[in-house]
Write a protein that holds these residues in place. Structure first.
Motif, mmCIF file in Angstrom:
data_model
loop_
_atom_site.group_PDB
_atom_site.id
_atom_site.type_symbol
_atom_site.label_atom_id
_atom_site.label_comp_id
_atom_site.label_asym_id
_atom_site.label_seq_id
_atom_site.Cartn_x
_atom_site.Cartn_y
_atom_site.Cartn_z
ATOM 1 N N MET A 1 1.135 -0.941 0.508
ATOM 2 C CA MET A 1 0.335 0.290 -0.466
ATOM 3 C C MET A 1 1.048 1.378 -0.104
ATOM 4 S SD MET A 1 -3.759 0.678 2.322
ATOM 5 C CE MET A 1 -3.873 -0.738 2.084
ATOM 6 N N LYS A 2 0.088 2.765 -1.122
ATOM 7 C CA LYS A 2 1.441 3.589 -0.695
ATOM 8 C C LYS A 2 0.594 4.950 -0.060
ATOM 9 C CE LYS A 2 1.920 2.224 -5.654
ATOM 10 N NZ LYS A 2 3.063 2.267 -6.363
ATOM 11 N N GLN A 3 1.548 4.969 -0.044
ATOM 12 C CA GLN A 3 1.350 6.894 1.402
ATOM 13 C C GLN A 3 0.901 7.771 0.545
ATOM 14 O OE1 GLN A 3 2.589 6.848 4.827
ATOM 15 N NE2 GLN A 3 2.009 4.871 4.601
ATOM 16 N N VAL A 4 -0.041 8.236 1.013
ATOM 17 C CA VAL A 4 -0.741 9.419 0.068
ATOM 18 C C VAL A 4 -0.686 10.720 1.312
ATOM 19 C CG1 VAL A 4 -3.001 10.377 -0.211
ATOM 20 C CG2 VAL A 4 -2.848 7.680 -0.575
ATOM 21 N N LYS A 5 0.245 11.945 0.507
ATOM 22 C CA LYS A 5 -0.035 13.532 1.321
ATOM 23 C C LYS A 5 -0.762 13.787 1.104
ATOM 24 C CE LYS A 5 2.778 17.130 0.531
ATOM 25 N NZ LYS A 5 3.965 17.644 -0.100
ATOM 26 N N ILE A 6 -1.999 14.406 2.152
ATOM 27 C CA ILE A 6 -2.683 15.180 2.180
ATOM 28 C C ILE A 6 -2.402 16.849 2.519
ATOM 29 C CG2 ILE A 6 -5.748 15.218 2.727
ATOM 30 C CD1 ILE A 6 -5.777 12.410 3.648
ATOM 31 N N THR A 7 -2.949 17.776 1.455
ATOM 32 C CA THR A 7 -2.799 19.102 1.794
ATOM 33 C C THR A 7 -3.780 19.928 1.699
ATOM 34 O OG1 THR A 7 -0.511 18.889 1.119
ATOM 35 C CG2 THR A 7 -0.960 21.068 1.435
ATOM 36 N N VAL A 8 -3.905 20.745 2.552
ATOM 37 C CA VAL A 8 -5.153 21.748 3.196
ATOM 38 C C VAL A 8 -5.016 22.803 1.884
ATOM 39 C CG1 VAL A 8 -6.950 22.842 4.536
ATOM 40 C CG2 VAL A 8 -5.749 20.977 5.205
ATOM 41 N N LEU A 9 -5.880 22.947 1.030
ATOM 42 C CA LEU A 9 -5.005 24.076 -0.025
ATOM 43 C C LEU A 9 -6.409 25.595 0.537
ATOM 44 C CD1 LEU A 9 -5.849 22.298 -3.302
ATOM 45 C CD2 LEU A 9 -3.600 22.655 -2.271
ATOM 46 N N LYS A 10 -6.993 25.795 0.777
ATOM 47 C CA LYS A 10 -7.375 26.485 1.089
ATOM 48 C C LYS A 10 -9.146 26.260 2.210
ATOM 49 C CE LYS A 10 -10.649 29.447 -1.771
ATOM 50 N NZ LYS A 10 -11.387 29.829 -3.304
ATOM 51 N N THR A 11 -9.401 27.299 2.868
ATOM 52 C CA THR A 11 -10.066 26.984 3.334
ATOM 53 C C THR A 11 -11.387 28.299 3.305
ATOM 54 O OG1 THR A 11 -9.690 28.472 5.962
ATOM 55 C CG2 THR A 11 -9.584 25.555 6.336
ATOM 56 N N SER A 12 -12.456 28.122 3.018
ATOM 57 C CA SER A 12 -13.520 29.323 2.638
ATOM 58 C C SER A 12 -15.076 29.493 3.993
ATOM 59 C CB SER A 12 -13.909 29.017 0.947
ATOM 60 O OG SER A 12 -14.580 28.193 1.172
ATOM 61 N N PHE A 13 -15.978 30.145 2.925
ATOM 62 C CA PHE A 13 -16.748 30.568 3.886
ATOM 63 C C PHE A 13 -17.741 31.552 3.001
ATOM 64 C CE2 PHE A 13 -18.671 33.358 7.752
ATOM 65 C CZ PHE A 13 -19.653 32.059 7.548
ATOM 66 N N GLU A 14 -18.927 30.602 2.932
ATOM 67 C CA GLU A 14 -19.568 31.249 1.959
ATOM 68 C C GLU A 14 -20.396 32.590 3.191
ATOM 69 O OE1 GLU A 14 -19.817 31.152 -1.177
ATOM 70 O OE2 GLU A 14 -18.583 29.451 -0.950
ATOM 71 N N GLU A 15 -20.633 33.806 2.921
ATOM 72 C CA GLU A 15 -20.946 34.637 3.974
ATOM 73 C C GLU A 15 -22.387 34.798 3.178
ATOM 74 O OE1 GLU A 15 -18.847 38.462 5.030
ATOM 75 O OE2 GLU A 15 -16.418 37.496 4.617
ATOM 76 N N ASP A 16 -22.805 34.654 1.904
ATOM 77 C CA ASP A 16 -24.528 35.043 1.585
ATOM 78 C C ASP A 16 -24.649 34.040 1.985
ATOM 79 O OD1 ASP A 16 -22.552 33.145 -0.184
ATOM 80 O OD2 ASP A 16 -24.302 34.028 -1.994
ATOM 81 N N LEU A 17 -24.679 32.784 2.063
ATOM 82 C CA LEU A 17 -25.209 31.498 2.241
ATOM 83 C C LEU A 17 -25.421 30.944 3.866
ATOM 84 C CD1 LEU A 17 -24.273 28.640 -0.210
ATOM 85 C CD2 LEU A 17 -26.199 29.823 0.145
ATOM 86 N N ALA A 18 -24.613 31.330 4.811
ATOM 87 C CA ALA A 18 -24.532 31.442 6.012
ATOM 88 C C ALA A 18 -25.381 33.085 6.656
ATOM 89 C CB ALA A 18 -23.043 31.459 6.401
ATOM 90 N N GLU A 19 -25.172 34.355 6.600
ATOM 91 C CA GLU A 19 -26.360 34.996 6.567
ATOM 92 C C GLU A 19 -27.696 34.245 6.111
ATOM 93 O OE1 GLU A 19 -27.627 38.558 4.533
ATOM 94 O OE2 GLU A 19 -25.228 39.092 5.251
ATOM 95 N N ARG A 20 -28.325 33.457 5.147
ATOM 96 C CA ARG A 20 -29.463 33.150 5.320
ATOM 97 C C ARG A 20 -29.437 32.383 6.233
ATOM 98 N NH1 ARG A 20 -31.439 32.002 -0.296
ATOM 99 N NH2 ARG A 20 -33.879 31.672 -0.051
ATOM 100 N N TYR A 21 -28.647 30.861 6.477
ATOM 101 C CA TYR A 21 -28.531 29.625 7.134
ATOM 102 C C TYR A 21 -27.862 29.875 8.416
ATOM 103 C CZ TYR A 21 -31.237 28.645 2.348
ATOM 104 O OH TYR A 21 -31.664 28.882 1.456
ATOM 105 N N ALA A 22 -26.860 29.893 8.669
ATOM 106 C CA ALA A 22 -26.397 30.263 9.463
ATOM 107 C C ALA A 22 -26.748 30.144 10.867
ATOM 108 C CB ALA A 22 -24.125 29.696 9.551
ATOM 109 N N MET A 23 -26.122 29.303 12.038
ATOM 110 C CA MET A 23 -26.151 30.089 13.314
ATOM 111 C C MET A 23 -25.747 31.216 13.378
ATOM 112 S SD MET A 23 -28.083 28.013 14.305
ATOM 113 C CE MET A 23 -28.183 28.604 16.682
ATOM 114 N N PRO A 24 -25.649 32.281 13.563
ATOM 115 C CA PRO A 24 -25.091 33.416 14.646
ATOM 116 C C PRO A 24 -24.066 33.565 14.986
ATOM 117 C CG PRO A 24 -26.933 34.241 15.542
ATOM 118 C CD PRO A 24 -27.278 32.243 15.147
ATOM 119 N N GLY A 25 -22.991 34.074 14.410
ATOM 120 C CA GLY A 25 -20.994 33.931 14.881
ATOM 121 C C GLY A 25 -20.542 32.626 14.269
#
Length: 104
Positions: A1-25
């Motif tokens: 079995m081969k080893q796999v490298k996972i790199t976090v490229l980007k974290t994002s936040f969809e403000e328009d959707l969060a404003e409409r559906y997410a809990m405050p904060g």
């Protein structure tokens, strides 16, 4: 079995959707940080988000078992062999990952 490298490229936040559906904060994901690197085979790395792992596991599995240069994703939407780019399924604050063989 081969080893796999996972790199976090980007974290994002969809403000328009969060404003409409997410809990405050609610803000961007706090579980994963841009630039984090994890090396694994088929075991979820320590400190890796459970939900994100479920979302990307199919790519980790394929690469760990020698796939990735046969059209599974290479040549379809990714130009580098043995590489995939995917994200978790959090629609408000998705995190994007580069998944590749650790030793290309």
């Amino acid at each position: 079995m081969k080893q796999v490298k996972i790199t976090v490229l980007k974290t994002s936040f969809e403000e328009d959707l969060a404003e409409r559906y997410a809990m405050p904060g609610l803000g961007p994901c706090t579980a994963m940080k841009e630039g984090q690197v994890f090396i694994t085979d088929l075991k979820k790395p320590d400190g890796f988000c459970d939900t994100a792992w479920k979302c990307i596991f199919q790519y980790v599995f394929a690469l760990a078992n020698g796939g990735g240069a046969d059209g599974f994703f290479y040549g379809d939407w990714i130009r580098e062999p043995y590489t995939a780019v995917s994200c978790c399924n959090d629609g408000l604050r998705p995190v994007y990952f580069k998944i590749e063989l650790a030793d290309k």
